[in-house]
Design a protein around this motif. Structure first.
Motif, PDB file in Angstrom:
ATOM      1  N   MET A  72      11.328  -1.236  -1.396  1.00 51.28           N
ATOM      2  CA  MET A  72      10.940  -1.874  -0.134  1.00 51.28           C
ATOM      3  C   MET A  72      11.899  -1.464   0.991  1.00 51.28           C
ATOM      4  O   MET A  72      11.469  -1.234   2.121  1.00 51.28           O
ATOM      5  CB  MET A  72      10.947  -3.396  -0.276  1.00 51.28           C
ATOM      6  N   THR A  73      13.181  -1.376   0.672  1.00 51.82           N
ATOM      7  CA  THR A  73      14.169  -0.945   1.666  1.00 51.82           C
ATOM      8  C   THR A  73      13.872   0.472   2.126  1.00 51.82           C
ATOM      9  O   THR A  73      13.944   0.777   3.317  1.00 51.82           O
ATOM     10  CB  THR A  73      15.588  -1.045   1.077  1.00 51.82           C
ATOM     11  N   ALA A  74      13.510   1.334   1.188  1.00 49.78           N
ATOM     12  CA  ALA A  74      13.173   2.718   1.533  1.00 49.78           C
ATOM     13  C   ALA A  74      11.936   2.762   2.438  1.00 49.78           C
ATOM     14  O   ALA A  74      11.894   3.532   3.401  1.00 49.78           O
ATOM     15  CB  ALA A  74      12.941   3.540   0.262  1.00 49.78           C
ATOM     16  N   VAL A  75      10.948   1.930   2.148  1.00 42.59           N
ATOM     17  CA  VAL A  75       9.740   1.873   2.979  1.00 42.59           C
ATOM     18  C   VAL A  75      10.098   1.383   4.378  1.00 42.59           C
ATOM     19  O   VAL A  75       9.632   1.935   5.373  1.00 42.59           O
ATOM     20  CB  VAL A  75       8.659   0.964   2.337  1.00 42.59           C
ATOM     21  N   ALA A  76      10.947   0.358   4.460  1.00 37.34           N
ATOM     22  CA  ALA A  76      11.357  -0.173   5.770  1.00 37.34           C
ATOM     23  C   ALA A  76      12.069   0.910   6.587  1.00 37.34           C
ATOM     24  O   ALA A  76      11.817   1.053   7.782  1.00 37.34           O
ATOM     25  CB  ALA A  76      12.266  -1.382   5.581  1.00 37.34           C
ATOM     26  N   ARG A  77      12.928   1.672   5.934  1.00 35.21           N
ATOM     27  CA  ARG A  77      13.618   2.769   6.639  1.00 35.21           C
ATOM     28  C   ARG A  77      12.620   3.811   7.127  1.00 35.21           C
ATOM     29  O   ARG A  77      12.732   4.320   8.242  1.00 35.21           O
ATOM     30  CB  ARG A  77      14.640   3.429   5.721  1.00 35.21           C
TER      31      ARG A  77
ATOM     32  N   LEU B 242       0.833  -1.202   0.000  1.00 38.06           N
ATOM     33  CA  LEU B 242       0.000   0.000   0.000  1.00 38.06           C
ATOM     34  C   LEU B 242       0.871   1.257   0.000  1.00 38.06           C
ATOM     35  O   LEU B 242       0.595   2.212  -0.727  1.00 38.06           O
ATOM     36  CB  LEU B 242      -0.956   0.003   1.187  1.00 38.06           C
ATOM     37  N   THR B 243       1.934   1.223   0.771  1.00 39.73           N
ATOM     38  CA  THR B 243       2.848   2.366   0.796  1.00 39.73           C
ATOM     39  C   THR B 243       3.514   2.546  -0.564  1.00 39.73           C
ATOM     40  O   THR B 243       3.632   3.670  -1.062  1.00 39.73           O
ATOM     41  CB  THR B 243       3.917   2.169   1.898  1.00 39.73           C
ATOM     42  N   LEU B 244       3.944   1.447  -1.184  1.00 36.10           N
ATOM     43  CA  LEU B 244       4.554   1.528  -2.514  1.00 36.10           C
ATOM     44  C   LEU B 244       3.550   2.060  -3.531  1.00 36.10           C
ATOM     45  O   LEU B 244       3.888   2.886  -4.380  1.00 36.10           O
ATOM     46  CB  LEU B 244       5.057   0.148  -2.957  1.00 36.10           C
ATOM     47  N   TYR B 245       2.317   1.598  -3.437  1.00 35.38           N
ATOM     48  CA  TYR B 245       1.267   2.028  -4.365  1.00 35.38           C
ATOM     49  C   TYR B 245       1.005   3.528  -4.230  1.00 35.38           C
ATOM     50  O   TYR B 245       0.937   4.249  -5.216  1.00 35.38           O
ATOM     51  CB  TYR B 245      -0.009   1.231  -4.076  1.00 35.38           C
ATOM     52  N   LYS B 246       0.879   3.985  -2.997  1.00 35.12           N
ATOM     53  CA  LYS B 246       0.585   5.406  -2.765  1.00 35.12           C
ATOM     54  C   LYS B 246       1.730   6.306  -3.194  1.00 35.12           C
ATOM     55  O   LYS B 246       1.504   7.428  -3.632  1.00 35.12           O
ATOM     56  CB  LYS B 246       0.298   5.649  -1.282  1.00 35.12           C
ATOM     57  N   SER B 247       2.955   5.818  -3.048  1.00 40.13           N
ATOM     58  CA  SER B 247       4.104   6.683  -3.331  1.00 40.13           C
ATOM     59  C   SER B 247       4.557   6.649  -4.783  1.00 40.13           C
ATOM     60  O   SER B 247       5.317   7.514  -5.207  1.00 40.13           O
ATOM     61  CB  SER B 247       5.276   6.311  -2.419  1.00 40.13           C
ATOM     62  N   ALA B 248       4.096   5.668  -5.563  1.00 37.15           N
ATOM     63  CA  ALA B 248       4.528   5.567  -6.960  1.00 37.15           C
ATOM     64  C   ALA B 248       3.988   6.720  -7.789  1.00 37.15           C
ATOM     65  O   ALA B 248       2.833   7.119  -7.638  1.00 37.15           O
ATOM     66  CB  ALA B 248       4.069   4.238  -7.547  1.00 37.15           C
ATOM     67  N   LYS B 249       4.818   7.229  -8.653  1.00 38.13           N
ATOM     68  CA  LYS B 249       4.423   8.352  -9.514  1.00 38.13           C
ATOM     69  C   LYS B 249       3.660   7.882 -10.746  1.00 38.13           C
ATOM     70  O   LYS B 249       2.944   8.648 -11.366  1.00 38.13           O
ATOM     71  CB  LYS B 249       5.658   9.145  -9.928  1.00 38.13           C
TER      72      LYS B 249
ATOM     73  N   LEU C 203       2.160   3.976 -12.954  1.00 37.42           N
ATOM     74  CA  LEU C 203       1.979   2.531 -12.935  1.00 37.42           C
ATOM     75  C   LEU C 203       3.283   1.842 -13.336  1.00 37.42           C
ATOM     76  O   LEU C 203       3.652   0.819 -12.758  1.00 37.42           O
ATOM     77  CB  LEU C 203       0.841   2.121 -13.885  1.00 37.42           C
ATOM     78  N   GLU C 204       3.990   2.417 -14.292  1.00 32.62           N
ATOM     79  CA  GLU C 204       5.257   1.841 -14.739  1.00 32.62           C
ATOM     80  C   GLU C 204       6.252   1.774 -13.579  1.00 32.62           C
ATOM     81  O   GLU C 204       6.944   0.774 -13.400  1.00 32.62           O
ATOM     82  CB  GLU C 204       5.853   2.652 -15.897  1.00 32.62           C
ATOM     83  N   GLU C 205       6.312   2.833 -12.787  1.00 34.12           N
ATOM     84  CA  GLU C 205       7.198   2.841 -11.619  1.00 34.12           C
ATOM     85  C   GLU C 205       6.744   1.792 -10.609  1.00 34.12           C
ATOM     86  O   GLU C 205       7.554   1.059 -10.049  1.00 34.12           O
ATOM     87  CB  GLU C 205       7.199   4.220 -10.957  1.00 34.12           C
ATOM     88  N   TYR C 206       5.451   1.715 -10.388  1.00 32.95           N
ATOM     89  CA  TYR C 206       4.892   0.791  -9.405  1.00 32.95           C
ATOM     90  C   TYR C 206       5.180  -0.668  -9.759  1.00 32.95           C
ATOM     91  O   TYR C 206       5.512  -1.476  -8.886  1.00 32.95           O
ATOM     92  CB  TYR C 206       3.387   1.020  -9.279  1.00 32.95           C
ATOM     93  N   VAL C 207       5.059  -1.051 -11.031  1.00 36.16           N
ATOM     94  CA  VAL C 207       5.230  -2.454 -11.431  1.00 36.16           C
ATOM     95  C   VAL C 207       6.666  -2.809 -11.805  1.00 36.16           C
ATOM     96  O   VAL C 207       6.937  -3.947 -12.180  1.00 36.16           O
ATOM     97  CB  VAL C 207       4.284  -2.856 -12.596  1.00 36.16           C
ATOM     98  N   ASP C 208       7.588  -1.875 -11.668  1.00 36.24           N
ATOM     99  CA  ASP C 208       8.985  -2.118 -12.044  1.00 36.24           C
ATOM    100  C   ASP C 208       9.644  -3.048 -11.025  1.00 36.24           C
ATOM    101  O   ASP C 208      10.045  -2.636  -9.943  1.00 36.24           O
ATOM    102  CB  ASP C 208       9.739  -0.793 -12.125  1.00 36.24           C
ATOM    103  N   ASP C 209       9.743  -4.325 -11.388  1.00 37.56           N
ATOM    104  CA  ASP C 209      10.318  -5.325 -10.489  1.00 37.56           C
ATOM    105  C   ASP C 209      11.798  -5.081 -10.225  1.00 37.56           C
ATOM    106  O   ASP C 209      12.310  -5.490  -9.179  1.00 37.56           O
ATOM    107  CB  ASP C 209      10.131  -6.721 -11.063  1.00 37.56           C
ATOM    108  N   SER C 210      12.485  -4.425 -11.153  1.00 39.46           N
ATOM    109  CA  SER C 210      13.921  -4.206 -10.973  1.00 39.46           C
ATOM    110  C   SER C 210      14.214  -3.226  -9.839  1.00 39.46           C
ATOM    111  O   SER C 210      15.327  -3.204  -9.318  1.00 39.46           O
ATOM    112  CB  SER C 210      14.557  -3.710 -12.279  1.00 39.46           C
ATOM    113  N   THR C 211      13.229  -2.431  -9.430  1.00 41.02           N
ATOM    114  CA  THR C 211      13.442  -1.477  -8.341  1.00 41.02           C
ATOM    115  C   THR C 211      12.683  -1.852  -7.064  1.00 41.02           C
ATOM    116  O   THR C 211      12.742  -1.119  -6.082  1.00 41.02           O
ATOM    117  CB  THR C 211      12.993  -0.059  -8.762  1.00 41.02           C
ATOM    118  N   LEU C 212      12.003  -2.985  -7.092  1.00 44.80           N
ATOM    119  CA  LEU C 212      11.153  -3.351  -5.955  1.00 44.80           C
ATOM    120  C   LEU C 212      11.949  -3.476  -4.658  1.00 44.80           C
ATOM    121  O   LEU C 212      11.544  -2.938  -3.623  1.00 44.80           O
ATOM    122  CB  LEU C 212      10.393  -4.651  -6.240  1.00 44.80           C
ATOM    123  N   LYS C 213      13.086  -4.153  -4.694  1.00 45.98           N
ATOM    124  CA  LYS C 213      13.877  -4.347  -3.473  1.00 45.98           C
ATOM    125  C   LYS C 213      14.330  -2.999  -2.906  1.00 45.98           C
ATOM    126  O   LYS C 213      14.229  -2.768  -1.699  1.00 45.98           O
ATOM    127  CB  LYS C 213      15.081  -5.236  -3.762  1.00 45.98           C
ATOM    128  N   ARG C 214      14.789  -2.113  -3.774  1.00 45.85           N
ATOM    129  CA  ARG C 214      15.234  -0.784  -3.328  1.00 45.85           C
ATOM    130  C   ARG C 214      14.073   0.000  -2.727  1.00 45.85           C
ATOM    131  O   ARG C 214      14.202   0.619  -1.668  1.00 45.85           O
ATOM    132  CB  ARG C 214      15.842  -0.009  -4.499  1.00 45.85           C
TER     133      ARG C 214
END
Length: 137
Positions: free
Chosen positions: A108-113, A86-93, A95-106
């Motif tokens: 998620m790390t930002a959300v955890a921080r 939900l946090t990733l969804y709300k913060s994505a600029k 849909l392309e950014e949201y579904v970009d699997d190559s940046t998902l780990k990064r």
């Protein structure tokens, strides 16, 4: 890194076997007001599928990070994945950014921080409040 096609296959497998426990209630927005970006308005019928697949990817990453989690963590893993999504969804600029699997780990790390900073800030505020009410310190 798991790709979206693999996730779609996992989703289909779990759905067929009745093991799919990703609830649509995960997508109900919280009560705080927010600005809805144009791509989030729901015009795209595949958006819910993207969100489910993202939750699956997050759960997959959690399972990689914690292969044998303690029962307490395992119990809350799906809920944590939904909150992160939900946090990733709300913060994505977009849909392309949201579904970009190559940046998902990064991302998620930002959300955890962000969650950790918020939690630490709340703890500090509580400690300050307690020290104000406890003059013996």
């Amino acid at each position: 890194m798991i790709n979206r096609k693999t996730l779609e296959e996992m989703w289909a497998e779990q759905h067929e076997e009745g093991r799919n426990n990703v609830s649509c209630s995960a997508f109900v927005a919280d009560s705080r007001p927010r600005v809805v970006k144009p791509w989030q308005r729901g015009d795209d019928p595949t958006q819910l599928e993207h969100r489910k697949l993202t939750i699956l990817a997050i759960v997959h990453m959690f399972n990689q990070r914690f292969p044998n989690p303690p029962p307490e963590l395992k119990k809350h893993m799906a809920q944590m994945a939904r909150r992160v999504e939900l946090t990733l969804y709300k913060s994505a600029k977009s849909l392309e950014e949201y579904v970009d699997d190559s940046t998902l780990k990064r991302r998620m790390t930002a959300v955890a921080r962000q969650i950790r900073r918020r939690r630490d800030g709340q703890r500090s505020a509580e400690a300050r409040k307690k020290s104000k009410f406890n003059p013996s310190r």
